[in-house]
Scaffold this active site. Structure first.
Site, PDB file in Angstrom:
ATOM      1  N   GLU B  46       0.798  -1.229   0.000  1.00  0.00           N
ATOM      2  CA  GLU B  46       0.000   0.000   0.000  1.00  0.00           C
ATOM      3  C   GLU B  46       0.830   1.278   0.000  1.00  0.00           C
ATOM      4  OE1 GLU B  46      -0.249  -2.421   2.263  1.00  0.00           O
ATOM      5  OE2 GLU B  46      -0.338  -1.635   4.315  1.00  0.00           O
ATOM      6  N   ASN B  47       2.142   1.162   0.212  1.00  0.00           N
ATOM      7  CA  ASN B  47       2.963   2.373   0.109  1.00  0.00           C
ATOM      8  C   ASN B  47       3.238   2.736  -1.344  1.00  0.00           C
ATOM      9  OD1 ASN B  47       4.614  -0.020   0.166  1.00  0.00           O
ATOM     10  ND2 ASN B  47       6.381   1.331   0.173  1.00  0.00           N
TER      11      ASN B  47
END
Lengths: 233, 217
Positions: B46-47
């Site tokens: 998700e980064n």
């Protein structure tokens, strides 16, 4: 070409004052505006509200501002890597608002894009939604989350030009593009400031219109938080 | 009874060809090691990366290429980088096919708690609330009981919630269970584990219908 280039980091942070709200790009220590943070430490500005996914580590990133007690409040999604943070939070010196990571990104993007608020399913039915408006769409519940209001956004990119155009590298991109134009003044620092015209317009991630000030950082430490490797076979 | 790697191995069987998958920290991270190599799967972090590869070789670490656990990683051919808002557009917009994450507690109505223990230092929810609120296909990977031996599969969660009514499937060291309107439906037993042992370790309603097969791993 409208010139956004400033002489250096000191000019870039001009106008910063006590009790302002500032956004900081970065995920962990990746893609953080190292030079702006160092200048803010030096400036002695106090009472900052910082919107940033994380809070740095004890001796780097926003941890440096925390160490000098320059931060009044953190708005973050995850703050696990910092002992000083824990001490200040538990002693009540530091106010902390924890919000879901996607909500953090979207509250930045909403500010950038001119939306006053957005509905998200994240946090519905949890303490994050307490006191917030909720609404049902197509049988599912959503929480109304407001756009951030910030004075400064400090972002870091890989390459940029005097027009303020930015290109990011790898996962150092993270929140940086979402914070550009999401505050009254966006300050972009880049590893390499190239002559205008050198960047291919097709490759630009953030157009210069979202950036008010740009400079090339003096140096980048680019510290690695969790060095994980595999053996060569 | 399974160990953490056994749980990961069993969950890996749920990963299908063409899936985009988000793996949480802990046991879920191990799942990547056991996915069949004759199918195409892309892991999202998700980064801001899709198409995550293994850790880099020593000396090839890049501070600009990390996963959501802040570990240095590599990318595979076909990978892409993107900003956080787009990353959560993938998640919230239900473009990610499967989310695998850990939990402190799961309730029989599908509620999950995995971010906060009152009285302890709270680190934050990271992307967990976005993931559980949006994903259509969530598998929880966890031990059936906590260190004190108390069930983590409850009638109602006692800890602050991460999301409501969102968990569909749970793989523990003892069993595979599905969350239904009437409670936890027992689907499979871990090798050598009896239905009675699972019943004893489950505080929430356990539905046992017919013979419960042993997991094939």
């Amino acid at each position: 070409m409208i010139n956004k280039q400033v002489a250096g980091v000191d000019e870039a942070i001009k106008g910063i004052a006590d009790n302002m709200t500032c956004m900081f790009g970065g995920f962990g220590l990746s893609g953080i505006p190292e030079n702006a943070i160092a200048a803010l430490v030096k400036s002695g500005v106090k009472g900052l509200t910082c919107i940033s996914n994380n809070a740095g580590v004890d001796d780097f990133g926003l941890g440096l501002l925390l160490h000098q007690r320059q931060i009044k409040k953190m708005v973050s999604s995850y703050v696990g890597e910092n002992d000083e943070f824990e001490r200040q939070m538990l002693s009540g010196v530091l106010d902390v608002e924890l919000i879901p990571q996607g909500t953090l990104a979207e509250r930045c993007r909403a500010a950038q894009a001119g939306f006053p608020a957005v509905y998200t399913p994240a946090g519905y039915g949890t303490e994050v939604a307490e006191g917030k408006e909720t609404r049902e769409f197509d049988g599912k519940m959503y929480v109304l989350e407001h756009a951030f209001k910030a004075d400064f956004a400090f972002v870091k990119a890989w390459k940029g030009d005097a027009a303020g155009n930015l290109i990011f590298k790898g996962t150092a991109r993270n929140f940086n593009p979402n914070m550009c134009g999401a505050a009254k003044i966006t300050v972009a620092e880049v590893e390499e400031l190239v002559p205008v015209g050198e960047l291919n317009p097709n490759h630009i991630h953030i157009p210069g219109i979202f950036v008010q000030r740009i400079f090339q950082g003096e140096k980048y430490e680019k510290r690695i938080e969790q060095r994980t490797v595999r053996k060569r076979e | 009874m399974l160990d953490k790697n056994g749980i990961a191995k069993r969950i890996a069987k749920e990963v299908q060809d063409g899936y985009y998958v988000n793996l949480g920290i802990g046991i879920p991270t191990l799942v990547a090691n056991y996915v069949r190599d004759d199918i195409e799967v892309e892991f999202q972090s998700e980064n801001g990366v899709l198409g995550m590869g293994p850790f880099p070789f020593e000396g090839e670490e890049d501070a600009d290429i990390i996963n959501a656990g802040k570990q240095t990683i590599t990318t595979l051919p076909g990978a892409s980088f993107f900003d956080s808002a787009m990353s959560f557009s993938m998640i919230r917009g239900q473009h990610v096919d499967l989310t695998i994450l850990g939990a402190m507690e799961v309730a029989e109505n599908g509620d999950i708690a995995n971010w906060k223990i009152p009285g302890r230092m709270v680190k934050g929810m990271g992307g967990a609330m976005d993931l559980v609120a949006s994903a259509e296909n969530i598998i929880v990977a966890m031990m059936h009981t906590n260190k004190a031996g108390e069930s983590k599969l409850l009638k109602r969660c006692s800890l602050p919630l991460t999301g409501v009514g969102c968990v569909k499937k749970i793989v523990t060291n003892l069993a595979v269970l599905e969350v239904t309107d009437n409670g936890f439906k027992l689907l499979e037993r871990a090798p050598g584990v009896s239905v009675e042992a699972i019943q004893k370790a489950t505080e929430g309603t356990l539905i046992v219908t017919g013979d419960i097969p042993e997991m094939a791993i």
